[in-house]
Design an enzyme around this catalytic site. Structure first.
Site, PDB file in Angstrom:
ATOM      1  CG  ASN A  11      -1.750   1.201   1.383  1.00 53.13           C
ATOM      2  OD1 ASN A  11      -1.827   2.026   0.473  1.00 53.13           O
ATOM      3  ND2 ASN A  11      -2.402   1.349   2.532  1.00 53.13           N
ATOM      4  CE  LYS A  13      -0.322   3.315   4.649  1.00 49.16           C
ATOM      5  NZ  LYS A  13      -0.279   3.455   6.094  1.00 49.16           N
ATOM      6  CG  HIS A  97      -6.048   1.999   4.931  1.00 44.90           C
ATOM      7  ND1 HIS A  97      -5.638   2.967   5.812  1.00 44.90           N
ATOM      8  CD2 HIS A  97      -5.033   1.110   4.844  1.00 44.90           C
ATOM      9  CE1 HIS A  97      -4.411   2.670   6.231  1.00 44.90           C
ATOM     10  NE2 HIS A  97      -4.026   1.556   5.655  1.00 44.90           N
ATOM     11  CD  GLU A  99      -3.177   5.611   6.494  1.00 41.88           C
ATOM     12  OE1 GLU A  99      -3.115   5.652   5.256  1.00 41.88           O
ATOM     13  OE2 GLU A  99      -2.285   5.106   7.201  1.00 41.88           O
ATOM     14  CD  GLU A 169      -3.666  -2.342   7.174  1.00 39.42           C
ATOM     15  OE1 GLU A 169      -2.581  -2.579   6.651  1.00 39.42           O
ATOM     16  OE2 GLU A 169      -4.316  -1.308   6.965  1.00 39.42           O
ATOM     17  N   GLY A 175       2.339   2.392  10.722  1.00 40.13           N
ATOM     18  CA  GLY A 175       3.305   3.471  10.565  1.00 40.13           C
ATOM     19  C   GLY A 175       3.983   3.883  11.859  1.00 40.13           C
ATOM     20  CB  SER A 214       5.010  -1.595  11.972  1.00 44.56           C
ATOM     21  OG  SER A 214       4.630  -0.241  12.184  1.00 44.56           O
TER      22      SER A 214
HETATM   23  P1  PGA Z   1       2.627   0.410   7.608  1.00 41.73           P
HETATM   24  O1  PGA Z   1       1.190   0.601   6.918  1.00 41.73           O
HETATM   25  O2  PGA Z   1       3.200  -0.885   7.049  1.00 41.73           O
HETATM   26  O3  PGA Z   1       3.427   1.608   7.179  1.00 41.73           O
HETATM   27  O4  PGA Z   1       2.414   0.337   9.072  1.00 41.73           O
HETATM   28  C1  PGA Z   1       0.314  -0.472   6.695  1.00 41.73           C
HETATM   29  C2  PGA Z   1      -0.991   0.024   6.111  1.00 41.73           C
HETATM   30  O5  PGA Z   1      -1.498   1.066   6.548  1.00 41.73           O
HETATM   31  O6  PGA Z   1      -1.572  -0.602   5.198  1.00 41.73           O
END
Ligand code: PGA
Length: 251
Positions: A11, A13, A97, A99, A169, A175, A214
């Site tokens: 992803n 983003k 997601h 976000e 997640e 992140g 992460s």
């Molecule tokens: P990350 O993001 O690996 O940077 O923690 C995962 C995601 O939001 O899909």
């Protein structure tokens, strides 16, 4: 467990201009473009989808979008319809997601509408669920995840679920560098599968459930070795050829 495919999805983003995206994709083709296992999916920003779909069409790497709108066409300025994605070679779409839920006010009902239209259009949704830190600390993880599963997948049939991927997640791990331990993640994955089984029967055994939050080359193998973790949805570490290739190879 039999026959469930393993998936690693990147992803990206809101990262990578088109030229940068092409460079990253070319690096990945060299490293993992011929792998037959696991299934690799890249989810770049909309602006790079078309170009990447072209570059990747002779590889084993699939393309996914990070979102779509729940209508086939019309006066929805700034939005993208599923048919627009399909016709440029997109196969998957990330929906719900955290976000999008947090910054763009997406509710389970909105996510549910999108999933239904994605399936009707022929896109495979990667449906994200996961709890916030305070919810985990309050012992509400299962309640929150169950609500998201039930709400996002409402009205789907067992046949529909054959074409759905779930990503668990935990928001506190996205992140942040904090990863759920393989055991913590497995516990929730098992819970998700049981919840799917209650709603959709044995099809639940075929649904890939990815872990996200992460995922790094150092922790990927431990996570992916758990019985109900069928791969990963990778954010930060998917932006570097070496890291992402290592994660893919650790499945
Ligand atoms: P990350 O993001 O690996 O940077 O923690 C995962 C995601 O939001 O899909």
């Amino acid at each position: 467990m039999a026959g469930r495919i393993k998936i690693v999805a990147g992803n990206w983003k809101m990262n990578k201009t088109s030229p940068e995206a092409v460079k990253l994709a070319r690096g990945l083709i060299v490293n993992i473009g011929r792998l037959e296992h696991p299934r690799v999916i890249l989810c770049p920003p909309y602006t790079a989808l078309s170009e990447l779909a072209n570059i990747l069409k002779d590889s084993n790497i699939y393309i996914g979008a990070q979102n779509m709108y729940a209508a086939e066409s019309g006066a929805f300025t700034g939005e993208i319809a599923p048919s627009m994605l399909l016709t440029i070679g997109v196969t998957y779409v990330i929906l719900g997601h955290s976000e999008r839920r947090e910054y763009f006010s997406e509710t389970d009902t909105i996510v549910n509408d999108k999933i239904k239209l994605a399936l009707k259009s022929g896109l495979i949704p990667i449906v994200c669920v996961g709890e916030k830190l305070e919810q985990r600390e309050e012992g509400q993880t299962e309640e929150v995840v169950a609500g998201q599963i039930d709400g996002s997948l409402a009205g789907l049939s067992a046949d529909d679920m054959d074409e759905v991927v779930i990503a668990y997640e935990p928001i506190w791990a996205i992140g942040t560098g904090k990863t759920a331990t393989p055991e913590m993640a497995q516990e929730v994955h098992r819970f998700v599968r049981d919840r799917l089984k209650a709603g959709f029967g044995e099809t639940a055994e075929k649904v890939p459930i990815l872990y996200g939050g992460s995922v790094k080359p150092e922790n990927a193998a431990g996570l992916f070795s758990q019985p109900d973790i069928d791969g990963g949805l990778v954010g930060g570490a998917s932006l570097k050829v070496e890291d992402f290739a290592k994660i893919v190879k650790s499945v």
